[in-house]
Write a protein that holds these residues in place. Structure first.
Motif, mmCIF file in Angstrom:
data_model
loop_
_atom_site.group_PDB
_atom_site.id
_atom_site.type_symbol
_atom_site.label_atom_id
_atom_site.label_comp_id
_atom_site.label_asym_id
_atom_site.label_seq_id
_atom_site.Cartn_x
_atom_site.Cartn_y
_atom_site.Cartn_z
ATOM 1 N N PRO A 350 3.716 -11.120 9.484
ATOM 2 C CA PRO A 350 4.354 -9.951 8.860
ATOM 3 C C PRO A 350 4.539 -10.160 7.353
ATOM 4 C CG PRO A 350 5.579 -10.684 10.793
ATOM 5 C CD PRO A 350 4.581 -11.736 10.503
ATOM 6 N N ILE A 351 4.105 -9.194 6.561
ATOM 7 C CA ILE A 351 4.291 -9.217 5.114
ATOM 8 C C ILE A 351 5.067 -7.970 4.721
ATOM 9 C CG2 ILE A 351 3.181 -9.241 2.855
ATOM 10 C CD1 ILE A 351 0.774 -10.598 4.105
ATOM 11 N N ILE A 352 6.286 -8.147 4.224
ATOM 12 C CA ILE A 352 7.154 -7.037 3.836
ATOM 13 C C ILE A 352 7.187 -6.962 2.313
ATOM 14 C CG2 ILE A 352 9.514 -6.143 3.892
ATOM 15 C CD1 ILE A 352 9.851 -7.622 6.579
ATOM 16 N N MET A 353 6.792 -5.812 1.778
ATOM 17 C CA MET A 353 6.746 -5.627 0.330
ATOM 18 C C MET A 353 8.113 -5.203 -0.189
ATOM 19 S SD MET A 353 3.587 -6.378 0.130
ATOM 20 C CE MET A 353 3.198 -6.099 -1.597
ATOM 21 N N LYS A 357 11.263 1.034 -6.161
ATOM 22 C CA LYS A 357 11.365 2.493 -6.030
ATOM 23 C C LYS A 357 10.820 2.925 -4.670
ATOM 24 C CE LYS A 357 7.086 2.779 -8.724
ATOM 25 N NZ LYS A 357 6.414 3.354 -9.892
ATOM 26 N N ASP A 358 11.441 3.915 -4.101
ATOM 27 C CA ASP A 358 11.051 4.404 -2.785
ATOM 28 C C ASP A 358 10.009 5.504 -2.962
ATOM 29 O OD1 ASP A 358 10.818 5.030 -0.178
ATOM 30 O OD2 ASP A 358 12.849 5.806 0.090
ATOM 31 N N GLY A 359 8.764 5.114 -3.266
ATOM 32 C CA GLY A 359 7.720 6.076 -3.549
ATOM 33 C C GLY A 359 6.637 6.102 -2.490
ATOM 34 N N PHE A 360 6.107 7.303 -2.233
ATOM 35 C CA PHE A 360 5.061 7.471 -1.222
ATOM 36 C C PHE A 360 3.801 6.699 -1.608
ATOM 37 C CE2 PHE A 360 1.286 9.823 0.253
ATOM 38 C CZ PHE A 360 1.452 9.662 1.618
ATOM 39 N N ILE A 361 3.427 6.725 -2.908
ATOM 40 C CA ILE A 361 2.212 6.049 -3.359
ATOM 41 C C ILE A 361 2.317 4.544 -3.125
ATOM 42 C CG2 ILE A 361 0.798 5.498 -5.381
ATOM 43 C CD1 ILE A 361 1.436 8.246 -6.480
ATOM 44 N N ASP A 362 3.512 3.972 -3.393
ATOM 45 C CA ASP A 362 3.711 2.547 -3.147
ATOM 46 C C ASP A 362 3.500 2.218 -1.674
ATOM 47 O OD1 ASP A 362 4.202 1.842 -5.732
ATOM 48 O OD2 ASP A 362 6.368 2.089 -5.583
ATOM 49 N N ARG A 363 4.018 3.087 -0.798
ATOM 50 C CA ARG A 363 3.876 2.846 0.643
ATOM 51 C C ARG A 363 2.417 2.917 1.069
ATOM 52 N NH1 ARG A 363 7.874 6.547 4.024
ATOM 53 N NH2 ARG A 363 6.783 5.395 5.669
ATOM 54 N N VAL A 364 1.683 3.896 0.517
ATOM 55 C CA VAL A 364 0.264 4.030 0.861
ATOM 56 C C VAL A 364 -0.522 2.818 0.393
ATOM 57 C CG1 VAL A 364 -1.830 5.359 0.426
ATOM 58 C CG2 VAL A 364 0.321 6.547 0.883
ATOM 59 N N ARG A 365 -0.288 2.395 -0.865
ATOM 60 C CA ARG A 365 -0.999 1.230 -1.399
ATOM 61 C C ARG A 365 -0.662 -0.023 -0.597
ATOM 62 N NH1 ARG A 365 -0.900 0.067 -7.608
ATOM 63 N NH2 ARG A 365 -2.383 -1.467 -6.818
ATOM 64 N N ALA A 366 0.608 -0.157 -0.217
ATOM 65 C CA ALA A 366 1.027 -1.313 0.570
ATOM 66 C C ALA A 366 0.320 -1.332 1.919
ATOM 67 C CB ALA A 366 2.545 -1.296 0.762
ATOM 68 N N SER A 367 0.224 -0.152 2.529
ATOM 69 C CA SER A 367 -0.462 -0.047 3.822
ATOM 70 C C SER A 367 -1.946 -0.372 3.693
ATOM 71 C CB SER A 367 -0.283 1.362 4.383
ATOM 72 O OG SER A 367 -0.963 1.496 5.617
ATOM 73 N N GLY A 370 -2.694 -4.008 3.712
ATOM 74 C CA GLY A 370 -2.334 -4.706 4.942
ATOM 75 C C GLY A 370 -0.884 -5.094 5.070
ATOM 76 N N ALA A 371 0.004 -4.518 4.250
ATOM 77 C CA ALA A 371 1.429 -4.836 4.363
ATOM 78 C C ALA A 371 1.991 -4.326 5.687
ATOM 79 C CB ALA A 371 2.208 -4.223 3.199
ATOM 80 N N THR A 372 2.938 -5.051 6.232
ATOM 81 C CA THR A 372 3.536 -4.680 7.513
ATOM 82 C C THR A 372 4.616 -3.614 7.339
ATOM 83 O OG1 THR A 372 3.218 -6.983 8.184
ATOM 84 C CG2 THR A 372 4.593 -5.628 9.604
ATOM 85 N N ASP A 373 5.401 -3.751 6.280
ATOM 86 C CA ASP A 373 6.494 -2.815 6.027
ATOM 87 C C ASP A 373 6.931 -2.986 4.577
ATOM 88 O OD1 ASP A 373 8.538 -0.927 6.458
ATOM 89 O OD2 ASP A 373 8.946 -1.720 8.459
ATOM 90 N N TYR A 374 7.936 -2.224 4.165
ATOM 91 C CA TYR A 374 8.435 -2.377 2.791
ATOM 92 C C TYR A 374 9.947 -2.236 2.793
ATOM 93 C CZ TYR A 374 9.337 2.625 2.304
ATOM 94 O OH TYR A 374 9.841 3.882 2.452
ATOM 95 N N LEU A 375 10.566 -2.796 1.742
ATOM 96 C CA LEU A 375 12.014 -2.761 1.602
ATOM 97 C C LEU A 375 12.327 -2.394 0.150
ATOM 98 C CD1 LEU A 375 14.812 -3.330 2.881
ATOM 99 C CD2 LEU A 375 14.536 -5.717 2.162
ATOM 100 N N THR A 376 13.150 -1.365 -0.026
ATOM 101 C CA THR A 376 13.470 -0.895 -1.370
ATOM 102 C C THR A 376 14.646 -1.673 -1.956
ATOM 103 O OG1 THR A 376 12.742 1.342 -0.767
ATOM 104 C CG2 THR A 376 14.066 1.123 -2.755
ATOM 105 N N LYS A 377 14.487 -2.121 -3.206
ATOM 106 C CA LYS A 377 15.560 -2.815 -3.921
ATOM 107 C C LYS A 377 16.401 -1.796 -4.703
ATOM 108 C CE LYS A 377 12.643 -5.595 -6.116
ATOM 109 N NZ LYS A 377 12.122 -6.697 -6.967
ATOM 110 N N PRO A 378 17.711 -2.045 -4.802
ATOM 111 C CA PRO A 378 18.466 -3.168 -4.228
ATOM 112 C C PRO A 378 18.741 -2.946 -2.742
ATOM 113 C CG PRO A 378 19.951 -1.730 -5.420
ATOM 114 C CD PRO A 378 18.560 -1.175 -5.646
ATOM 115 N N PHE A 379 18.857 -4.021 -2.008
ATOM 116 C CA PHE A 379 19.118 -3.917 -0.576
ATOM 117 C C PHE A 379 20.302 -4.809 -0.208
ATOM 118 C CE2 PHE A 379 15.658 -6.881 -1.464
ATOM 119 C CZ PHE A 379 16.191 -8.084 -1.010
#
Length: 407
Positions: A350-353, A357-367, A370-379
């Motif tokens: 599992p690789i969590i990015m 920023k909680d952006g759609f483009i970041d999520r698409v690029r991460a996917s 091969g990223a498994t999931d993402y976590l927005t800072k600060p958390f």
């Protein structure tokens, strides 16, 4: 530059690095059968197969010349074998050795630590480096299948010596060809010679020769270790053994234990007792926060702030989960994730990015990388722990590999 060795061979990769006068590091990875009976050019297998183990190598370059080579298991056995040849009795203290484990190239750090303490001189250090480079290239030039990636970046420092690629490769390629002629009597540098017919040995060879064979052919020392003890290349040692193996006076066997390479100086790549999580983030405070949260829950957490160093370190650490910041200098999180996914060792980890920023483009690029999931800072603590526990289970078998869906 990255790809598969079925498309371009190691020799061509080295030539490209030399012609381009590149500075950086080359990572090569392959899989072998656990009983070590397969030669280096056997087909690569998935890491999660129970009968196969992962092997990796690092080659460091400065302006198209080789500075150093390191095996991925990152123990100090290779250097200690050469120290035995030079009859060096003094070793570093355990505390000093532990500090080496935090370096991206502990072997190289070990050599420099010995130099700085005048335990060895520059001539001995130069000889050890030359032999280790030769040994590593012998393995790599025997490979026909596997994965590689070249990372351009700062040179390994400080430099003690550098070796021209072309003459070295020409010499070793000749040795690889001669090695193949020893088959099937000699198959692997990891084979262990042992006496098979002491009566014939005593009647056919001088007493001094028999004594030498009894000393080295103990069924516990591999051909490769013998080469290091004697400060010779593996082909020279194998050819010396070959007539006796051919006659049946010596027998070559494989270690019954898959942990035959375990050494007192192993830098944390042995059997894991707790789940290991690595956080790659150039912001030190983020890494410290993640370490604090996860260690409190019983995880082994390691923060890495330099993305270039993290690539080589992560192959030694073999984490169960990776947290990786997206926005970093020199090498961003997308590039790191893509490189790791090219390796069978991290295909299902599992690789969590981590993103600011909680952006759609970041999520698409991460996917896409091969990223498994993402976590927005600060958390907060709860967010981090919920996501970690979603992908790894502290109660599950540490050796089990699970396929994870990407985000």
């Amino acid at each position: 530059m990255q790809g598969n060795l079925s498309e371009i061979d190691i020799r061509s990769i080295l030539q490209l690095i030399e012609l381009g006068q590149r500075t950086g590091q080359l990572l090569v990875e392959a899989s072998f059968h656990n009983n070590d009976k397969l030669t280096l050019d056997e087909a690569i297998r998935p890491r999660h197969s129970r009968n196969y183990k992962q092997q990796s190598w690092f080659v460091f370059f400065l302006n198209g010349q080789i500075i150093y080579c390191q095996e991925g298991d990152s123990n100090l056995l290779r250097i200690d074998d050469y120290l035995r040849h030079y009859r060096v009795e003094i070793r570093l203290e355990e505390k000093q050795l532990a500090c080496l484990g935090l370096q991206s190239v502990p072997e190289y750090g070990y050599i420099w630590a010995l130099l700085e303490r005048n335990i060895i001189n520059p001539k001995v250090a130069h000889s050890i480096i030359h032999h280790l480079v030769h040994q590593t290239l012998f393995d790599l030039l025997s490979l026909h299948q596997g994965n590689f990636v070249f990372l351009q970046g700062a040179a390994l420092a400080p430099q003690l010596t550098s070796l021209e690629i072309a003459p070295l490769v020409t010499k070793i390629m000749q040795q690889v060809q001669e090695w193949k002629q020893l088959h099937p009597h000699i198959q692997s540098p990891e084979q262990l010679p042992m006496l098979a017919d002491i009566v014939q040995l005593n009647s056919s060879l001088p007493a001094a020769t028999v004594s030498k064979l009894q000393q080295w052919a103990d069924g516990k020392t591999s051909l490769r270790q013998l080469a290091r003890y004697l400060n010779r290349d593996i082909l020279t040692v194998a050819k010396a053994m070959y007539p006796y193996v051919q006659q049946g006076w010596l027998q070559l066997v494989y270690s019954a234990s898959n942990n035959s390479k375990t050494h007192i100086h192993d830098m944390g790549v042995g059997e894991k007792h707790t789940l290991r999580i690595v956080c790659i983030d150039d912001t030190t405070t983020i890494g410290e926060t993640v370490e604090s949260i996860l260690k409190a829950e019983g995880y082994e957490a390691i923060a890495l702030s330099n993305p270039l160093d993290a690539i080589s370190l992560i192959f030694r650490l073999q984490p169960d989960l990776i947290l990786c910041d997206i926005a970093m200098p020199e090498l961003d999180g997308y590039e790191i994730c893509a490189m790791l996914r090219q390796s069978t060792a991290f295909r299902f980890v599992p690789i969590i990015m981590l993103t600011g920023k909680d952006g759609f483009i970041d999520r698409v690029r991460a996917s896409m990388v091969g990223a498994t999931d993402y976590l927005t800072k600060p958390f907060g603590d709860t967010e981090l722990l919920m996501l970690v526990e979603k992908y790894i289970n502290a109660k599950s078998d540490l050796g089990t590999q699970i396929r994870y869906k990407t985000c």
